[in-house]
Design a protein around this motif. Structure first.
Motif, PDB file in Angstrom:
ATOM      1  N   GLU A 147       0.834  -1.201   0.000  1.00  0.00           N
ATOM      2  CA  GLU A 147       0.000   0.000   0.000  1.00  0.00           C
ATOM      3  C   GLU A 147       0.876   1.262   0.000  1.00  0.00           C
ATOM      4  O   GLU A 147       0.661   2.188  -0.797  1.00  0.00           O
ATOM      5  CB  GLU A 147      -0.901  -0.009   1.226  1.00  0.00           C
ATOM      6  N   GLU A 148       1.865   1.284   0.868  1.00  0.00           N
ATOM      7  CA  GLU A 148       2.737   2.455   1.010  1.00  0.00           C
ATOM      8  C   GLU A 148       3.490   2.778  -0.274  1.00  0.00           C
ATOM      9  O   GLU A 148       3.651   3.954  -0.634  1.00  0.00           O
ATOM     10  CB  GLU A 148       3.735   2.206   2.153  1.00  0.00           C
ATOM     11  N   HIS A 149       3.930   1.734  -0.968  1.00  0.00           N
ATOM     12  CA  HIS A 149       4.754   1.955  -2.161  1.00  0.00           C
ATOM     13  C   HIS A 149       3.940   1.995  -3.458  1.00  0.00           C
ATOM     14  O   HIS A 149       4.505   2.143  -4.539  1.00  0.00           O
ATOM     15  CB  HIS A 149       5.854   0.899  -2.242  1.00  0.00           C
ATOM     16  N   GLY A 150       2.630   1.848  -3.373  1.00  0.00           N
ATOM     17  CA  GLY A 150       1.800   2.081  -4.539  1.00  0.00           C
ATOM     18  C   GLY A 150       1.564   0.894  -5.452  1.00  0.00           C
ATOM     19  O   GLY A 150       1.362   1.078  -6.655  1.00  0.00           O
ATOM     20  N   VAL A 151       1.559  -0.338  -4.899  1.00  0.00           N
ATOM     21  CA  VAL A 151       1.144  -1.494  -5.701  1.00  0.00           C
ATOM     22  C   VAL A 151      -0.354  -1.335  -5.952  1.00  0.00           C
ATOM     23  O   VAL A 151      -1.156  -1.306  -5.022  1.00  0.00           O
ATOM     24  CB  VAL A 151       1.440  -2.812  -4.967  1.00  0.00           C
ATOM     25  N   LYS A 152      -0.744  -1.245  -7.206  1.00  0.00           N
ATOM     26  CA  LYS A 152      -2.107  -0.848  -7.540  1.00  0.00           C
ATOM     27  C   LYS A 152      -3.164  -1.894  -7.194  1.00  0.00           C
ATOM     28  O   LYS A 152      -4.319  -1.554  -6.907  1.00  0.00           O
ATOM     29  CB  LYS A 152      -2.197  -0.510  -9.033  1.00  0.00           C
ATOM     30  N   GLU A 165      -9.207 -12.779  -2.058  1.00  0.00           N
ATOM     31  CA  GLU A 165      -9.606 -11.410  -1.726  1.00  0.00           C
ATOM     32  C   GLU A 165      -8.775 -10.441  -2.557  1.00  0.00           C
ATOM     33  O   GLU A 165      -7.561 -10.617  -2.706  1.00  0.00           O
ATOM     34  CB  GLU A 165      -9.413 -11.114  -0.240  1.00  0.00           C
ATOM     35  N   ILE A 166      -9.426  -9.424  -3.102  1.00  0.00           N
ATOM     36  CA  ILE A 166      -8.751  -8.444  -3.958  1.00  0.00           C
ATOM     37  C   ILE A 166      -8.822  -7.067  -3.317  1.00  0.00           C
ATOM     38  O   ILE A 166      -9.899  -6.617  -2.901  1.00  0.00           O
ATOM     39  CB  ILE A 166      -9.376  -8.401  -5.364  1.00  0.00           C
ATOM     40  N   TYR A 167      -7.655  -6.427  -3.249  1.00  0.00           N
ATOM     41  CA  TYR A 167      -7.565  -5.053  -2.764  1.00  0.00           C
ATOM     42  C   TYR A 167      -7.154  -4.148  -3.922  1.00  0.00           C
ATOM     43  O   TYR A 167      -6.200  -4.457  -4.650  1.00  0.00           O
ATOM     44  CB  TYR A 167      -6.529  -4.926  -1.651  1.00  0.00           C
ATOM     45  N   ASP A 168      -7.845  -3.042  -4.079  1.00  0.00           N
ATOM     46  CA  ASP A 168      -7.500  -2.026  -5.076  1.00  0.00           C
ATOM     47  C   ASP A 168      -6.990  -0.786  -4.348  1.00  0.00           C
ATOM     48  O   ASP A 168      -7.535  -0.395  -3.304  1.00  0.00           O
ATOM     49  CB  ASP A 168      -8.719  -1.652  -5.917  1.00  0.00           C
ATOM     50  N   LEU A 169      -5.938  -0.172  -4.916  1.00  0.00           N
ATOM     51  CA  LEU A 169      -5.399   1.050  -4.336  1.00  0.00           C
ATOM     52  C   LEU A 169      -6.273   2.223  -4.771  1.00  0.00           C
ATOM     53  O   LEU A 169      -6.373   2.534  -5.957  1.00  0.00           O
ATOM     54  CB  LEU A 169      -3.953   1.257  -4.798  1.00  0.00           C
ATOM     55  N   VAL A 170      -6.896   2.862  -3.797  1.00  0.00           N
ATOM     56  CA  VAL A 170      -7.799   3.985  -4.058  1.00  0.00           C
ATOM     57  C   VAL A 170      -7.323   5.184  -3.245  1.00  0.00           C
ATOM     58  O   VAL A 170      -7.357   5.150  -2.011  1.00  0.00           O
ATOM     59  CB  VAL A 170      -9.253   3.636  -3.691  1.00  0.00           C
ATOM     60  N   GLY A 172      -4.381   6.139  -2.561  1.00  0.00           N
ATOM     61  CA  GLY A 172      -3.274   5.793  -1.685  1.00  0.00           C
ATOM     62  C   GLY A 172      -3.570   4.805  -0.585  1.00  0.00           C
ATOM     63  O   GLY A 172      -2.674   4.454   0.190  1.00  0.00           O
ATOM     64  N   ARG A 173      -4.811   4.307  -0.515  1.00  0.00           N
ATOM     65  CA  ARG A 173      -5.168   3.322   0.511  1.00  0.00           C
ATOM     66  C   ARG A 173      -5.847   2.126  -0.145  1.00  0.00           C
ATOM     67  O   ARG A 173      -6.552   2.265  -1.140  1.00  0.00           O
ATOM     68  CB  ARG A 173      -6.126   3.934   1.543  1.00  0.00           C
ATOM     69  N   TYR A 174      -5.644   0.948   0.447  1.00  0.00           N
ATOM     70  CA  TYR A 174      -6.288  -0.243  -0.093  1.00  0.00           C
ATOM     71  C   TYR A 174      -7.755  -0.308   0.314  1.00  0.00           C
ATOM     72  O   TYR A 174      -8.118  -0.062   1.470  1.00  0.00           O
ATOM     73  CB  TYR A 174      -5.584  -1.503   0.378  1.00  0.00           C
ATOM     74  N   ALA A 175      -8.591  -0.653  -0.656  1.00  0.00           N
ATOM     75  CA  ALA A 175     -10.001  -0.913  -0.409  1.00  0.00           C
ATOM     76  C   ALA A 175     -10.292  -2.327  -0.902  1.00  0.00           C
ATOM     77  O   ALA A 175      -9.946  -2.684  -2.037  1.00  0.00           O
ATOM     78  CB  ALA A 175     -10.879   0.093  -1.151  1.00  0.00           C
ATOM     79  N   SER A 176     -10.902  -3.134  -0.050  1.00  0.00           N
ATOM     80  CA  SER A 176     -11.217  -4.507  -0.443  1.00  0.00           C
ATOM     81  C   SER A 176     -12.366  -4.505  -1.449  1.00  0.00           C
ATOM     82  O   SER A 176     -13.427  -3.939  -1.190  1.00  0.00           O
ATOM     83  CB  SER A 176     -11.599  -5.338   0.775  1.00  0.00           C
ATOM     84  N   ARG A 177     -12.130  -5.142  -2.592  1.00  0.00           N
ATOM     85  CA  ARG A 177     -13.190  -5.290  -3.583  1.00  0.00           C
ATOM     86  C   ARG A 177     -14.144  -6.409  -3.173  1.00  0.00           C
ATOM     87  O   ARG A 177     -15.267  -6.504  -3.650  1.00  0.00           O
ATOM     88  CB  ARG A 177     -12.579  -5.607  -4.954  1.00  0.00           C
TER      89      ARG A 177
END
Length: 206
Positions: A147-152, A165-170, A172-177
Motif C-alpha cells: 500500500e505504502e509503495h503504490g502497488v495498484k 480477496e482483492i484489494y485495489d489502491l484507491v 493511496g489506501r487499499y479498499a477490499s473489492r
C-alpha cells in the motif's frame, strides 16, 4: 602503487546474522546460504520452506492464466523467487535500500523498473498465496508495504478456504473489492480485459 581493495565478505550461514540488526539490499547480496529470506524496512524475515502442493498448484494456475494473457502485451509476469526492491527514493543505492521481498506472483508494466536483479519499485499487481508460516506477514507487514509503495492491486489467496480477496489502491489506501469463492469469475483493475475463473484456480484443491 594501487589502493588496497578489501575483500568482500560473503555470508554462507544464516546463523551468522544478527536477527535484530538492520540490513540493506547491499548486505542481502552478500548472503550465499540457500535459505530464502526477505527484508522489510531492514528487518530480516525467514520465508517458509518449500511451498505445499496446493500452494504450488494455485500459484501455477494463476501464473499460467496471466502469462498467457500478457503474451502480446508489454506487461510482464514473474513468480517467486524473484526479488522486488522497494527503495524510499528511486535512485537510492543498494546500501540505502532496506526492503526486498519475493511475492508469489507479480506483474510489472513499467520496463524501466526491471533489471537483471529483478524489479526496483512497485509492481502493478501482486499475488500472495497464504501459508501458515507467512500468513501474518502477508496480511500485515506486506499489506502495508504494498500500500505504502503504490502497488495498484493486491490479491490474497486463502488456500484452505478456496477464497481470493482483492484489494485495489484507491487514493493511496487499499479498499477490499471483496472475497471471491470457487464459483466466481474475477477480473483485474490493472490488466484491462483479464478475467479468471476461480474454479480453475482451485480445481486441484481438495
Amino acid at each position: 602503487m594501487s589502493a588496497y581493495e578489501p575483500k568482500e565478505i560473503l555470508i554462507d550461514d544464516i546463523s551468522l546474522l544478527e536477527p535484530e540488526a538492520t540490513y540493506s539490499y547491499a548486505d542481502y547480496l552478500k548472503w550465499t546460504f540457500e535459505e530464502r529470506v526477505e527484508l522489510i524496512k531492514g528487518k530480516l524475515f525467514r520465508m517458509s520452506p518449500a511451498p505445499r502442493r496446493t500452494h504450488q498448484e494455485i500459484g501455477g494456475a494463476i501464473f499460467t492464466e496471466v502469462h498467457h494473457f500478457l503474451k502480446t502485451k508489454s506487461c510482464r509476469v514473474y513468480h517467486a523467487p524473484f526479488d522486488v526492491r522497494f527503495p524510499n527514493l528511486t535512485n537510492d543505492p543498494d546500501d540505502q535500500t532496506f526492503t526486498v521481498v519475493q511475492p508469489d506472483i507479480c506483474v510489472v508494466c513499467d520496463p524501466a523498473k526491471l533489471d537483471e536483479a529483478g524489479c526496483k519499485g512497485a509492481p502493478d499487481l501482486v499475488v500472495e498465496i497464504l501459508s501458515p508460516a507467512t500468513a501474518s506477514r502477508d496480511l500485515n507487514e506486506k499489506y502495508h508495504l504494498y500500500e505504502e509503495h503504490g502497488v495498484k492491486e493486491y490479491w490474497v489467496v486463502y488456500p484452505g478456504e478456496n477464497v481470493l480477496e482483492i484489494y485495489d489502491l484507491v487514493e493511496g489506501r487499499y479498499a477490499s473489492r471483496g472475497k471471491f469463492v470457487r464459483e466466481d469469475t474475477v477480473s483485474s483493475s490493472v490488466l484491462e480485459g483479464f478475467v479468471i475463473k476461480l474454479e480453475e484456480v482451485f480445481e486441484e484443491v481438495r
